[in-house]
Design a protein around this motif. Structure first.
Motif, PDB file in Angstrom:
ATOM      1  N   ARG A   1       0.811  -1.224   0.000  1.00  0.00           N
ATOM      2  CA  ARG A   1       0.000   0.000   0.000  1.00  0.00           C
ATOM      3  C   ARG A   1       0.842   1.270   0.000  1.00  0.00           C
ATOM      4  O   ARG A   1       0.477   2.266  -0.652  1.00  0.00           O
ATOM      5  CB  ARG A   1      -0.972   0.002   1.183  1.00  0.00           C
ATOM      6  N   ASP A   2       1.942   1.285   0.740  1.00  0.00           N
ATOM      7  CA  ASP A   2       2.745   2.508   0.807  1.00  0.00           C
ATOM      8  C   ASP A   2       3.325   2.866  -0.551  1.00  0.00           C
ATOM      9  O   ASP A   2       3.475   4.043  -0.887  1.00  0.00           O
ATOM     10  CB  ASP A   2       3.868   2.359   1.834  1.00  0.00           C
ATOM     11  N   GLY A   3       3.639   1.851  -1.349  1.00  0.00           N
ATOM     12  CA  GLY A   3       4.147   2.117  -2.688  1.00  0.00           C
ATOM     13  C   GLY A   3       3.079   2.594  -3.645  1.00  0.00           C
ATOM     14  O   GLY A   3       3.384   3.224  -4.669  1.00  0.00           O
ATOM     15  N   LEU A   4       1.814   2.307  -3.334  1.00  0.00           N
ATOM     16  CA  LEU A   4       0.709   2.755  -4.183  1.00  0.00           C
ATOM     17  C   LEU A   4       0.342   4.207  -3.918  1.00  0.00           C
ATOM     18  O   LEU A   4      -0.188   4.897  -4.796  1.00  0.00           O
ATOM     19  CB  LEU A   4      -0.528   1.885  -3.952  1.00  0.00           C
ATOM     20  N   GLN A   5       0.604   4.670  -2.709  1.00  0.00           N
ATOM     21  CA  GLN A   5       0.210   6.025  -2.326  1.00  0.00           C
ATOM     22  C   GLN A   5       1.269   7.014  -2.828  1.00  0.00           C
ATOM     23  O   GLN A   5       2.363   7.114  -2.290  1.00  0.00           O
ATOM     24  CB  GLN A   5       0.057   6.150  -0.817  1.00  0.00           C
ATOM     25  N   LYS A   6       0.923   7.725  -3.891  1.00  0.00           N
ATOM     26  CA  LYS A   6       1.863   8.640  -4.517  1.00  0.00           C
ATOM     27  C   LYS A   6       1.743  10.041  -3.911  1.00  0.00           C
ATOM     28  O   LYS A   6       0.675  10.461  -3.467  1.00  0.00           O
ATOM     29  CB  LYS A   6       1.603   8.724  -6.022  1.00  0.00           C
ATOM     30  N   ASP A   7       2.846  10.744  -3.913  1.00  0.00           N
ATOM     31  CA  ASP A   7       2.867  12.135  -3.475  1.00  0.00           C
ATOM     32  C   ASP A   7       2.777  13.007  -4.720  1.00  0.00           C
ATOM     33  O   ASP A   7       3.787  13.339  -5.344  1.00  0.00           O
ATOM     34  CB  ASP A   7       4.162  12.420  -2.703  1.00  0.00           C
TER      35      ASP A   7
ATOM     36  N   ILE B   1       5.177  13.141 -14.984  1.00  0.00           N
ATOM     37  CA  ILE B   1       4.799  13.477 -13.612  1.00  0.00           C
ATOM     38  C   ILE B   1       3.277  13.539 -13.514  1.00  0.00           C
ATOM     39  O   ILE B   1       2.621  14.261 -14.270  1.00  0.00           O
ATOM     40  CB  ILE B   1       5.403  14.834 -13.183  1.00  0.00           C
ATOM     41  N   HIS B   2       2.714  12.770 -12.594  1.00  0.00           N
ATOM     42  CA  HIS B   2       1.285  12.863 -12.292  1.00  0.00           C
ATOM     43  C   HIS B   2       1.089  14.032 -11.325  1.00  0.00           C
ATOM     44  O   HIS B   2       1.742  14.088 -10.281  1.00  0.00           O
ATOM     45  CB  HIS B   2       0.786  11.574 -11.647  1.00  0.00           C
ATOM     46  N   VAL B   3       0.185  14.942 -11.668  1.00  0.00           N
ATOM     47  CA  VAL B   3       0.028  16.178 -10.910  1.00  0.00           C
ATOM     48  C   VAL B   3      -1.329  16.187 -10.193  1.00  0.00           C
ATOM     49  O   VAL B   3      -2.370  15.918 -10.802  1.00  0.00           O
ATOM     50  CB  VAL B   3       0.149  17.409 -11.833  1.00  0.00           C
ATOM     51  N   GLY B   4      -1.287  16.528  -8.910  1.00  0.00           N
ATOM     52  CA  GLY B   4      -2.511  16.594  -8.118  1.00  0.00           C
ATOM     53  C   GLY B   4      -3.244  17.905  -8.349  1.00  0.00           C
ATOM     54  O   GLY B   4      -3.406  18.724  -7.449  1.00  0.00           O
ATOM     55  N   SER B   5      -3.718  18.094  -9.564  1.00  0.00           N
ATOM     56  CA  SER B   5      -4.388  19.344  -9.942  1.00  0.00           C
ATOM     57  C   SER B   5      -5.806  19.379  -9.394  1.00  0.00           C
ATOM     58  O   SER B   5      -6.426  18.346  -9.161  1.00  0.00           O
ATOM     59  CB  SER B   5      -4.410  19.473 -11.467  1.00  0.00           C
ATOM     60  N   PRO B   6      -6.349  20.582  -9.187  1.00  0.00           N
ATOM     61  CA  PRO B   6      -7.745  20.685  -8.745  1.00  0.00           C
ATOM     62  C   PRO B   6      -8.685  20.176  -9.830  1.00  0.00           C
ATOM     63  O   PRO B   6      -8.342  20.149 -11.012  1.00  0.00           O
ATOM     64  CB  PRO B   6      -7.933  22.196  -8.524  1.00  0.00           C
ATOM     65  N   GLY B   7      -9.897  19.810  -9.427  1.00  0.00           N
ATOM     66  CA  GLY B   7     -10.875  19.385 -10.411  1.00  0.00           C
ATOM     67  C   GLY B   7     -11.870  18.403  -9.849  1.00  0.00           C
ATOM     68  O   GLY B   7     -11.846  18.054  -8.663  1.00  0.00           O
ATOM     69  N   ALA B   8     -12.734  17.920 -10.714  1.00  0.00           N
ATOM     70  CA  ALA B   8     -13.816  17.021 -10.318  1.00  0.00           C
ATOM     71  C   ALA B   8     -13.350  15.592 -10.103  1.00  0.00           C
ATOM     72  O   ALA B   8     -14.124  14.753  -9.644  1.00  0.00           O
ATOM     73  CB  ALA B   8     -14.923  17.052 -11.376  1.00  0.00           C
ATOM     74  N   VAL B   9     -12.073  15.298 -10.435  1.00  0.00           N
ATOM     75  CA  VAL B   9     -11.529  13.963 -10.228  1.00  0.00           C
ATOM     76  C   VAL B   9     -10.262  14.103  -9.375  1.00  0.00           C
ATOM     77  O   VAL B   9      -9.166  13.726  -9.776  1.00  0.00           O
ATOM     78  CB  VAL B   9     -11.228  13.259 -11.569  1.00  0.00           C
ATOM     79  N   THR B  10     -10.420  14.654  -8.204  1.00  0.00           N
ATOM     80  CA  THR B  10      -9.277  14.873  -7.326  1.00  0.00           C
ATOM     81  C   THR B  10      -8.598  13.558  -6.984  1.00  0.00           C
ATOM     82  O   THR B  10      -9.254  12.569  -6.650  1.00  0.00           O
ATOM     83  CB  THR B  10      -9.687  15.585  -6.026  1.00  0.00           C
ATOM     84  N   PRO B  11      -7.249  13.503  -7.061  1.00  0.00           N
ATOM     85  CA  PRO B  11      -6.553  12.283  -6.644  1.00  0.00           C
ATOM     86  C   PRO B  11      -6.384  12.162  -5.133  1.00  0.00           C
ATOM     87  O   PRO B  11      -5.849  11.163  -4.653  1.00  0.00           O
ATOM     88  CB  PRO B  11      -5.194  12.421  -7.340  1.00  0.00           C
ATOM     89  N   ASP B  12      -6.851  13.158  -4.383  1.00  0.00           N
ATOM     90  CA  ASP B  12      -6.782  13.104  -2.922  1.00  0.00           C
ATOM     91  C   ASP B  12      -7.971  12.293  -2.405  1.00  0.00           C
ATOM     92  O   ASP B  12      -8.997  12.828  -1.984  1.00  0.00           O
ATOM     93  CB  ASP B  12      -6.796  14.525  -2.346  1.00  0.00           C
TER      94      ASP B  12
END
Length: 482
Positions: free
Chosen positions: A268-274, A449-460
């Motif tokens: 799981r820790d390897g799946l959780q990206k920053d 690079i996967h970016v945690g951009s704002p939007g309707a499909v938040t990766p958070d």
């Protein structure tokens, strides 16, 4: 042997303001002749199934194929119309075997589990002994109703979903063996109490997928699937689950399903990206010495139900005065029509983005040159061609923007190059996508690079405001098994 094939698929972002109605399906696929046309991601399984059945001399009945881009709740009467058309064919033709391509995360007004509802009704028509096989996207909500009414269920293993054809063939072979009495499929599911974005072309997801494949064909194990879950669907069953099919061995299926659930927990820790935010990602790109750098606009992924018109990346690019940047695909059929009317070389003042909801950001006014217009554009996902429609390439002072009339995810850099843009001259490419872009863009990028951009499909994922499932899942809580 008589086989009936059908498809009914969409992925529902219950937080999206855009309804999934008849026009949404019209824009992608509504047909009773799917296998007579070039296969897309939604009809590929049906084409595989028809070909394999006809090689065996079977009678094939082709029913409805209907699919829509992910968006908000499916309109009730639209779902019921499509469902009932397929069910009427089942009742009329009485096949020995029914194979169905669905997504697995379809939610309609009044139906939290469209797949479970569809399969329960199909089972009632076919009776307890006939074979019902289903191919699903791994971003599904695997429910008890689905398991109780299907004979066998197989998910795509890869994300990006480049293995749809291979999984369809597996469904056919297992279903045919069951229908002919060679095997007795038994399914078992295990709740992982997790919800994560699992990239299968990077570690640790890559090795996990290989382990699933390695387990198949041994000790009565016919199939191993991982349901990733679709985080932006607010339903009770959202979450990761393992699914194992064995030949008549229920205990073995349960044991292997738990083993793979435990294996997922261990990585799981390897799946959780920053995921960096937009300013941080652009800082990285501007400091790079090799190009192009690809930055994924994850938050505005139309493949997860986002509008594909957010401007957060574009605002920061303009603020910094960056050049040699390509960004897309923006959904704006009106702007595409304006470009068609104006013609290549025209200079226009346009307003781009910020139209659908607050997650779209603010509209941006730009002075642009129409650099390219091309009709009937497509892009590749795995072995299928996905339709874009008429694409338009706009340039605004070194910033290149691709606009389309269809709301479609950016899968490949050909959306830029097919319009005439030389991607070798670019420093940054920004596809609106969560992960389906990865395989095609990684081939031509110095860095992705996967970016945690704002939007309707938040990766958070931990911040998603679920109301229908409990909060006892990782990463929302550290140990959901405590």
């Amino acid at each position: 042997m008589k086989l009936m094939i059908a498809a009914l698929a969409t992925e529902t972002n219950t937080f999206s303001p855009m309804p999934t109605g008849r026009l949404a399906f019209d824009a992608t696929m509504i047909t009773r002749e799917a296998t007579k046309k070039s296969s897309n991601h939604y009809s590929l399984a049906m084409s595989e199934w028809r070909g394999m059945a006809e090689e065996r001399g079977w009678n094939v009945v082709e029913s409805l194929a209907a699919a829509a881009q992910p968006a908000g709740l499916t309109v009730k009467n639209v779902y019921e119309e499509f469902r009932d058309e397929i069910l009427a064919d089942l009742a009329t033709h009485k096949p020995d075997m029914f194979l169905l391509a669905m997504h697995g995360a379809m939610v309609a007004d009044g139906y939290q589990d469209c797949e479970g509802d569809m399969l329960a009704r199909a089972r009632a028509i076919m009776g307890p002994d006939k074979v019902i096989g289903v191919e699903l996207d791994p971003h599904n909500h695997l429910t008890r109703a689905m398991l109780e009414n299907a004979t066998l269920i197989v998910n795509f293993k890869e994300y990006p979903h480049v293995d749809a054809a291979e999984r369809a063939r597996e469904v056919f072979v297992m279903a045919a063996d069951a229908a002919q009495g060679k095997t007795r499929p038994v399914m078992a599911m295990h709740d992982c109490r997790m919800l994560a974005i699992i990239e299968t072309m990077k570690e640790p997801g890559q090795s996990y997928v290989q382990a699933m494949k390695d387990a198949e064909g041994k000790d009565d194990v016919l199939s191993v699937s991982l349901t990733h879950g679709f985080p932006w669907g607010d339903v009770a069953d959202v979450g990761a689950r393992t699914l194992v099919i064995t030949d008549g061995n229920a205990d073995k299926a349960a044991q292997v399903a738990k083993e793979f659930a435990d294996r997922l927990w261990d990585i799981r820790d390897g799946l959780q990206k920053d995921y960096p935010d937009i300013p941080t990602a652009l800082d990285i790109a501007q400091a790079a010495t090799e190009f192009p750098v690809t930055l994924a606009d994850m938050g505005d992924n139309p493949g997860g139900g986002a509008p594909s018109d957010s401007t957060f990346f574009l605002q920061e690019i303009i603020k910094r005065g960056m050049k040699d940047v390509a960004h897309g695909i923006f959904w704006d059929p009106v702007l595409v029509a304006m470009c068609q009317d104006a013609g290549v070389g025209a200079r226009m003042t346009v307003r781009l983005g910020g139209k659908i909801c607050k997650e779209s950001g603010a509209p941006i006014d730009l002075e642009v040159i129409v650099r390219g217009v091309r009709e009937n554009m497509t892009q590749v996902l795995g072995k299928t061609q996905m339709q874009i429609g008429t694409g338009a390439w706009l340039e605004s002072d070194g910033v290149h923007l691709v606009v389309a009339p269809k709301r479609v995810q950016c899968y490949a850099p050909t959306v830029f190059s097919d319009l005439g843009l030389d991607i070798g001259t670019l420093k940054v490419m920004i596809p609106k996508s969560t992960n389906h872009f990865y395989q095609n863009f990684a081939r031509v990028s110095a860095e992705v690079i996967h970016v945690g951009s704002p939007g309707a499909v938040t990766p958070d994922i931990a911040s998603i405001p679920f109301t229908k499932r409990d909060g006892n899942f990782w990463p929302k809580v550290e140990n959901p098994f405590a």
